[in-house]
Design an enzyme around this catalytic site. Sequence first.
Site, PDB file in Angstrom:
ATOM      1  N   LYS A 257      33.868  45.967  35.551  1.00  0.00           N
ATOM      2  CA  LYS A 257      32.697  45.383  34.902  1.00  0.00           C
ATOM      3  C   LYS A 257      31.744  44.752  35.913  1.00  0.00           C
ATOM      4  O   LYS A 257      30.517  44.928  35.824  1.00  0.00           O
ATOM      5  CB  LYS A 257      33.119  44.352  33.859  1.00  0.00           C
ATOM      6  CG  LYS A 257      31.942  43.801  33.057  1.00  0.00           C
ATOM      7  CD  LYS A 257      32.367  43.104  31.791  1.00  0.00           C
ATOM      8  CE  LYS A 257      33.052  41.801  32.052  1.00  0.00           C
ATOM      9  NZ  LYS A 257      33.103  40.946  30.841  1.00  0.00           N
TER      10      LYS A 257
ATOM     11  N   GLY B 191      27.930  36.471  30.363  1.00  0.00           N
ATOM     12  CA  GLY B 191      27.467  35.449  31.278  1.00  0.00           C
ATOM     13  C   GLY B 191      27.136  36.019  32.643  1.00  0.00           C
ATOM     14  O   GLY B 191      26.196  35.564  33.311  1.00  0.00           O
TER      15      GLY B 191
ATOM     16  N   ASP C 129      39.561  35.371  36.101  1.00  0.00           N
ATOM     17  CA  ASP C 129      39.580  35.966  34.765  1.00  0.00           C
ATOM     18  C   ASP C 129      40.989  36.322  34.296  1.00  0.00           C
ATOM     19  O   ASP C 129      41.188  36.637  33.124  1.00  0.00           O
ATOM     20  CB  ASP C 129      38.723  37.233  34.733  1.00  0.00           C
ATOM     21  CG  ASP C 129      37.241  36.923  34.822  1.00  0.00           C
ATOM     22  OD1 ASP C 129      36.830  35.853  34.336  1.00  0.00           O
ATOM     23  OD2 ASP C 129      36.493  37.748  35.372  1.00  0.00           O
TER      24      ASP C 129
ATOM     25  N   ARG D 217      38.455  28.413  28.337  1.00  0.00           N
ATOM     26  CA  ARG D 217      39.688  29.205  28.433  1.00  0.00           C
ATOM     27  C   ARG D 217      40.906  28.364  28.772  1.00  0.00           C
ATOM     28  O   ARG D 217      42.028  28.764  28.470  1.00  0.00           O
ATOM     29  CB  ARG D 217      39.525  30.318  29.477  1.00  0.00           C
ATOM     30  CG  ARG D 217      38.862  31.549  28.926  1.00  0.00           C
ATOM     31  CD  ARG D 217      38.993  32.729  29.863  1.00  0.00           C
ATOM     32  NE  ARG D 217      38.203  33.842  29.353  1.00  0.00           N
ATOM     33  CZ  ARG D 217      37.612  34.734  30.110  1.00  0.00           C
ATOM     34  NH1 ARG D 217      37.691  34.650  31.419  1.00  0.00           N
ATOM     35  NH2 ARG D 217      36.929  35.721  29.577  1.00  0.00           N
TER      36      ARG D 217
END
Length: 461
Positions: free
Chosen positions: A43, A116, A342, A373
């Site tokens: 990504k 984001g 992540d 998170r």
Amino acid sequence: MTCGPSRRNEKGMTHASSPSARPLRVTRAQAPLSGSIRVPGDKSISHRALMFASLARGETHITGLLEGEDVLRTAAAMRALGADVTQNAPGDWRVSGLGIGKLREPSDVLDMGNSGTAARLLSGILASHGMVSVMTGDASLRRRPMKRVMDPLAGTGATFMAREGGRLPMAIAGLAEPRPLDYRLPVASAQVKSAVLLAGLNAQGQTRVEEPVATRDHTENMLRHFGAHVKVEETPQGGRVIVLQGRPDLVARDVVVPGDPSSAAFPIVAALLVPGADIVISTVGLNPLRTGLFITLQEMGAQLEVTNVRTEGGELVGDLHVRASSLKGVTVPADRAPSMIDEYPILAVAAAYASGVSRFCGVEELRVKESDRLAATVALLENNGVKTAVEGDDLVVYGTDNAIPGGGVVQTHMDHRLAMSASVLGLVAQNPVEIDDTAFIDTSFPGYLQLMNSLGAGFAL
């Protein structure tokens, strides 16, 4: 098992649900996972490929592009700014760029959806063009702080207007002759670094960014790939200084996007935890600043073998052979966080299933992701019978020695990585796990549930 102190950032917890939620009930895997797969394109690289191709002269051919919603929002934004962005076939795209400083003012608001990364990187481009633009996003993105890019980018001379706390919607009045920046990041952030470097492309002179800890360097790699002059030096403190010469002549270059290591994390951990599992994931990106999870899992005892290492499009790639393993608790140092920020939710699931106690040091950045998170990962585990603790900016997970109770409901807060982490936890929990919404998985990993089912996960679609 202790960690040193670390700093906190702005935070924004999301409580909304998808307007068309897709709940999922996950039960324990009935058979070992097996097979060979390839995960979607990276990504981070996909976003950057579209942006840099739009800023380069000529036509760039991109293969392996991730076609999740986040990246499609970037494609739409670059098209709105005047670039010719066309899909030829699945994963196969062509972009005719306009050149540095030649993007055109958009006729409408730029909607960045849930991304984001797209919003923050694009801010650097918009601040350094003589145009007025407005960005917005979905309910989750509108709660996330943008002040971290607004503050340094204001140094170019651009003007920003946003809601309280620097939140979207945000208007930007950019300059055709922006000032170059000399900026030291207060905390490690590849997004902020990239926004500053993107603004520096259209500034006369040198743009300099100092980061306290090395973060993913896809922006630097792609700048070089398209012809920019970028100099990187290590600092005595373990950080890096990046210097970009402004106004380069970016020229179209083809880009091959490798498989996303952050996406590969979910089938990897599933294969490590489900008894008897044995899978291969091909053509995964192995950028050294993105492989913190792989190193950590190997420290925990994972049978994770990297084979067929090669270079494609300026990035290291390889194949991963993963087999079920007995994992033990581990302490992850804070300086490893930027290389795996992540992946902490899925690592927490692995730690919950392992024996012993794990401590993840300096994970404050988790508080400003698609959701908070850190809080959401704690809730995911606690609601399914796993003991945790948050001590300052450290997360502690008490392993269950292959006996996660399960039986809980997971609130995903519109966060794709939480939904996927919960799905893996459900495959090894003793009781079914209810996930409130899996709709947002498509933002980063389209076809995730189906791909996992091809390995034998048995998700009820």
